[in-house]
Design a protein around this motif. Sequence first.
Motif, short mmCIF file in Angstrom:
data_model
loop_
_atom_site.label_atom_id
_atom_site.label_comp_id
_atom_site.label_asym_id
_atom_site.label_seq_id
_atom_site.Cartn_x
_atom_site.Cartn_y
_atom_site.Cartn_z
N ARG A 105 0.83 -1.21 0.00
CA ARG A 105 0.00 0.00 0.00
C ARG A 105 0.86 1.26 0.00
N ALA A 106 1.99 1.21 0.71
CA ALA A 106 2.91 2.35 0.68
C ALA A 106 3.43 2.56 -0.74
N ALA A 107 3.76 1.48 -1.42
CA ALA A 107 4.23 1.57 -2.81
C ALA A 107 3.14 2.13 -3.72
N GLU A 108 1.91 1.70 -3.51
CA GLU A 108 0.80 2.21 -4.32
C GLU A 108 0.62 3.71 -4.11
N ASN A 109 0.70 4.13 -2.86
CA ASN A 109 0.56 5.57 -2.57
C ASN A 109 1.70 6.37 -3.18
N ALA A 110 2.92 5.84 -3.12
CA ALA A 110 4.07 6.54 -3.70
C ALA A 110 3.98 6.59 -5.22
N ALA A 111 3.46 5.52 -5.83
CA ALA A 111 3.38 5.44 -7.29
C ALA A 111 2.52 6.57 -7.87
N THR A 112 1.51 6.99 -7.12
CA THR A 112 0.62 8.05 -7.61
C THR A 112 1.34 9.39 -7.69
N THR A 113 2.49 9.51 -7.03
CA THR A 113 3.24 10.77 -7.06
C THR A 113 4.35 10.77 -8.11
N ILE A 114 4.53 9.63 -8.78
CA ILE A 114 5.59 9.51 -9.80
C ILE A 114 4.98 9.78 -11.16
N ASN A 115 5.43 10.83 -11.81
CA ASN A 115 4.84 11.26 -13.08
C ASN A 115 5.69 10.86 -14.27
N ASP A 116 5.04 10.73 -15.41
CA ASP A 116 5.72 10.40 -16.65
C ASP A 116 6.79 11.44 -16.96
N GLY A 117 7.96 10.96 -17.33
CA GLY A 117 9.06 11.84 -17.70
C GLY A 117 9.93 12.28 -16.55
N GLN A 118 9.61 11.86 -15.32
CA GLN A 118 10.41 12.26 -14.17
C GLN A 118 11.78 11.61 -14.16
N VAL A 129 10.35 1.10 -2.85
CA VAL A 129 10.58 2.04 -3.94
C VAL A 129 10.54 1.32 -5.28
N MET A 130 11.13 0.13 -5.34
CA MET A 130 11.11 -0.64 -6.58
C MET A 130 9.67 -0.95 -7.00
N GLU A 131 8.86 -1.35 -6.05
CA GLU A 131 7.46 -1.66 -6.36
C GLU A 131 6.72 -0.42 -6.83
N ALA A 132 7.00 0.73 -6.21
CA ALA A 132 6.37 1.98 -6.62
C ALA A 132 6.74 2.34 -8.06
N VAL A 133 8.00 2.16 -8.41
CA VAL A 133 8.46 2.44 -9.77
C VAL A 133 7.76 1.51 -10.76
N GLU A 134 7.69 0.23 -10.42
CA GLU A 134 7.03 -0.74 -11.31
C GLU A 134 5.57 -0.38 -11.54
N VAL A 189 14.26 13.14 -5.20
CA VAL A 189 14.93 11.99 -4.59
C VAL A 189 13.84 11.11 -4.00
N ILE A 190 13.90 9.82 -4.26
CA ILE A 190 12.96 8.86 -3.67
C ILE A 190 13.78 7.76 -3.01
N ILE A 191 13.61 7.59 -1.70
CA ILE A 191 14.36 6.57 -0.99
C ILE A 191 13.43 5.81 -0.03
N GLY A 192 13.86 4.63 0.37
CA GLY A 192 13.14 3.86 1.37
C GLY A 192 13.59 4.29 2.76
N MET A 193 13.19 3.52 3.74
CA MET A 193 13.62 3.84 5.11
C MET A 193 13.79 2.56 5.91
#
Length: 282
Positions: A105-118, A129-134, A189-193
């Motif tokens: 769910r954290a990855a899903e929430n982060a994915a919504t903030t990642i825009n095309d071309g970033q 982070v990997m799951e969010a990117v995918e 910058v996108i990092i895990g914790m």
Amino acid sequence: MIDETIEEIREMQTHSSSVVAVKATQSLAELTERDYATVEEFERDLERNVGALKRANPSHASLYNALQDVLRSVQGETDTFEDARELTLDTIDRVVESVEMGKSRAAENAATTINDGQTFLTHDYSSTVMEAVELAVDEGAELTAYVTEARPRFLGRKFARELAAIDGVEPHLMVDGASGMFLAECDRVIIGMDCIVEETLYNRIGTFPLVATANKMDVPVTVVGSSTKVVDGGFRFENEIRSPSEVMLEPVEGIELENPAYDATPVELIDQVITDEGLVEF
């Protein structure tokens, strides 16, 4: 299985703290296969093994919380070993599902903030982070990623290799010290914790200088992870001091080798903390 898991945690064979928590929790199922004369004997053994697993890496809040959940849910709740056995197995399943769902769910929430071309920069290896990117790529985003090696164990190399296997991501691998050079080309910058305790982010060594530099250059920083890694109390972070041989194979007289696994970053330098519960305010 428990002893092997303890050794794996100590040797950092598994890089993701969420995966470590899941493996450690699942390993406790080994105890339900043993014979105990009384439920008290089982509970003592459960407490002893939970303690050993936590000591394998006292820096992981998710590991601590998952194991404590199992112990707290089982101790003093049953009258027979058979009942304790069933409760332990049910609790392990519940805790593992909670950890995995929180991460997803954290990855899903982060994915919504990642825009095309970033273009983003990341440090170390974060499965969240990997799951969010995918997920972002699945929605059509094309991304450029700058990845630090994350010395001395080079965990970023694994992250870069996995990014290279994703159509739509152009990965760049760089030495840790080059982040200041390439931050100007990055949107974020996108990092895990590893964990956040009392408004301090503890994460793989090198996080603090990266975040501080990004802050100075006005590059926004997003931290992503399960809410179980955000701790209010009951957990005291202990940094892990790794073997000097990871830095220099041959010891050199007169040189004190320093190899801490994690550093501390004030959350005031971070723009967003995204968990399975959404944005966290500090």
